[in-house]
Design a protein around this motif. Structure first.
Motif, mmCIF file in Angstrom:
data_model
loop_
_atom_site.group_PDB
_atom_site.id
_atom_site.type_symbol
_atom_site.label_atom_id
_atom_site.label_comp_id
_atom_site.label_asym_id
_atom_site.label_seq_id
_atom_site.Cartn_x
_atom_site.Cartn_y
_atom_site.Cartn_z
ATOM 1 N N UNK A 19 0.845 -1.188 0.000
ATOM 2 C CA UNK A 19 0.000 0.000 0.000
ATOM 3 C C UNK A 19 0.883 1.242 0.000
ATOM 4 N N UNK A 20 0.330 2.311 -0.544
ATOM 5 C CA UNK A 20 0.953 3.630 -0.507
ATOM 6 C C UNK A 20 -0.202 4.590 -0.264
ATOM 7 N N UNK A 21 -0.402 4.953 1.013
ATOM 8 C CA UNK A 21 -1.595 5.689 1.411
ATOM 9 C C UNK A 21 -1.239 6.881 2.298
ATOM 10 N N UNK A 22 -2.220 7.761 2.468
ATOM 11 C CA UNK A 22 -2.067 8.904 3.366
ATOM 12 C C UNK A 22 -1.251 10.022 2.743
ATOM 13 N N UNK A 23 -0.659 10.814 3.593
ATOM 14 C CA UNK A 23 0.118 11.953 3.120
ATOM 15 C C UNK A 23 -0.788 13.066 2.638
ATOM 16 N N UNK A 24 -0.216 14.001 1.883
ATOM 17 C CA UNK A 24 -1.026 15.116 1.386
ATOM 18 C C UNK A 24 -0.717 15.463 -0.065
ATOM 19 N N UNK A 25 -0.249 14.491 -0.824
ATOM 20 C CA UNK A 25 0.053 14.723 -2.236
ATOM 21 C C UNK A 25 -0.848 13.872 -3.121
ATOM 22 N N UNK A 26 -1.042 14.337 -4.336
ATOM 23 C CA UNK A 26 -1.769 13.556 -5.335
ATOM 24 C C UNK A 26 -0.890 12.388 -5.776
ATOM 25 N N UNK A 27 -1.521 11.388 -6.338
ATOM 26 C CA UNK A 27 -0.809 10.236 -6.880
ATOM 27 C C UNK A 27 -1.369 9.912 -8.258
ATOM 28 N N UNK A 28 -0.489 9.495 -9.149
ATOM 29 C CA UNK A 28 -0.903 8.935 -10.431
ATOM 30 C C UNK A 28 -0.488 7.472 -10.417
ATOM 31 N N UNK A 29 -1.444 6.585 -10.717
ATOM 32 C CA UNK A 29 -1.184 5.148 -10.734
ATOM 33 C C UNK A 29 -1.310 4.600 -12.136
ATOM 34 N N UNK A 30 -0.487 3.623 -12.425
ATOM 35 C CA UNK A 30 -0.614 2.842 -13.643
ATOM 36 C C UNK A 30 -0.442 1.381 -13.246
ATOM 37 N N UNK A 31 -1.469 0.573 -13.506
ATOM 38 C CA UNK A 31 -1.509 -0.841 -13.141
ATOM 39 C C UNK A 31 -1.447 -1.663 -14.422
ATOM 40 N N UNK A 32 -0.429 -2.518 -14.543
ATOM 41 C CA UNK A 32 -0.246 -3.355 -15.721
ATOM 42 C C UNK A 32 -0.870 -4.724 -15.463
ATOM 43 N N UNK A 33 -1.912 -5.053 -16.209
ATOM 44 C CA UNK A 33 -2.632 -6.302 -15.972
ATOM 45 C C UNK A 33 -1.822 -7.543 -16.353
ATOM 46 N N UNK A 34 -0.892 -7.430 -17.270
ATOM 47 C CA UNK A 34 -0.124 -8.597 -17.688
ATOM 48 C C UNK A 34 0.940 -8.981 -16.653
ATOM 49 N N UNK B 254 5.896 15.422 -5.996
ATOM 50 C CA UNK B 254 7.147 15.755 -5.335
ATOM 51 C C UNK B 254 8.279 14.794 -5.673
ATOM 52 N N UNK B 255 7.949 13.664 -6.280
ATOM 53 C CA UNK B 255 8.974 12.708 -6.684
ATOM 54 C C UNK B 255 8.318 11.661 -7.575
ATOM 55 N N UNK B 256 9.127 10.982 -8.326
ATOM 56 C CA UNK B 256 8.624 9.915 -9.179
ATOM 57 C C UNK B 256 9.262 8.622 -8.721
ATOM 58 N N UNK B 257 8.434 7.651 -8.500
ATOM 59 C CA UNK B 257 8.939 6.376 -7.974
ATOM 60 C C UNK B 257 8.398 5.236 -8.803
ATOM 61 N N UNK B 258 9.283 4.340 -9.159
ATOM 62 C CA UNK B 258 8.856 3.094 -9.776
ATOM 63 C C UNK B 258 8.679 2.098 -8.668
ATOM 64 N N UNK B 259 7.463 1.688 -8.438
ATOM 65 C CA UNK B 259 7.198 0.742 -7.372
ATOM 66 C C UNK B 259 6.900 -0.646 -7.917
ATOM 67 N N UNK B 260 7.266 -0.889 -9.165
ATOM 68 C CA UNK B 260 7.006 -2.187 -9.758
ATOM 69 C C UNK B 260 7.641 -3.315 -8.973
ATOM 70 N N UNK B 261 8.904 -3.155 -8.584
ATOM 71 C CA UNK B 261 9.567 -4.196 -7.823
ATOM 72 C C UNK B 261 9.030 -4.262 -6.399
ATOM 73 N N UNK B 262 8.896 -3.114 -5.746
ATOM 74 C CA UNK B 262 8.462 -3.086 -4.355
ATOM 75 C C UNK B 262 7.006 -3.529 -4.217
ATOM 76 N N UNK B 263 6.193 -3.297 -5.226
ATOM 77 C CA UNK B 263 4.768 -3.577 -5.112
ATOM 78 C C UNK B 263 4.322 -4.760 -5.962
#
Length: 171
Positions: free
Chosen positions: A136-151, A161-170
């Protein structure tokens, strides 16, 4: 000359608040979140999954009213119906939870707790359904953009405020 990759290029489905999508194949589901919450569900063997984008935890649903994706409990009910259609038990799906930012401050300096209530509802709904919350990546006070790859089941997260690739972590 025909484009040999045209049939394999992923398509993107963008969810607005209150919308949901379930499917498979070369598809990405994207959305933008503030205090709203998105739940992703994915089956690692079937390579199918879905996402909802809800605005409020629940409502008193009038009798005979259609499901409304603006409410977490109803969005989850819709996702669970799609999961049942796969024939796989809900417990075989993996979930991730995003959003619930603190986006609304009241004029008297207090904070509305819409984001926190949405997060709590998401966790509760997943537990009731027996679906494991993998990340999960919840809370805080910033907007989030998500992209979920079904494959792949990967979810990519971008914040102002930053760009993070969470593919490995998530994953």
């Amino acid at each position: 000359m025909p484009d040999l990759f045209a049939s394999t290029d992923p398509r993107t489905v963008f969810l607005h608040p209150g919308e949901f999508y379930f499917g498979g194949g070369p598809t990405r589901i994207a959305t933008l979140l503030g205090s709203c919450v998105s739940i992703t569900v994915w089956h690692p063997r079937l390579l199918v999954g879905g996402m909802c984008h809800y605005m409020l935890p629940s409502r008193q649903r009038p009798p005979q009213a259609a499901l409304c994706g603006r409410y977490g409990d109803e969005a989850m009910e819709w996702l669970l119906a799609r999961i049942r259609e796969t024939g796989a038990p809900a417990a075989q799906f993996q979930a991730k939870l995003f959003g619930g930012g603190n986006m609304f401050e009241t004029a008297i300096g207090g904070v509305m707790d819409i984001g926190r209530r949405n997060i709590d509802m998401g966790r509760q709904l997943l537990a009731q359904a027996g679906i494991s919350l993998m990340a999960e990546h919840v809370g805080g006070n910033a907007h989030r953009k998500l992209v979920f790859e079904l494959w792949s089941g990967d979810v990519w997260l971008a914040r102002p405020d930053r760009y993070a690739s969470l593919g490995d972590a998530l994953s």
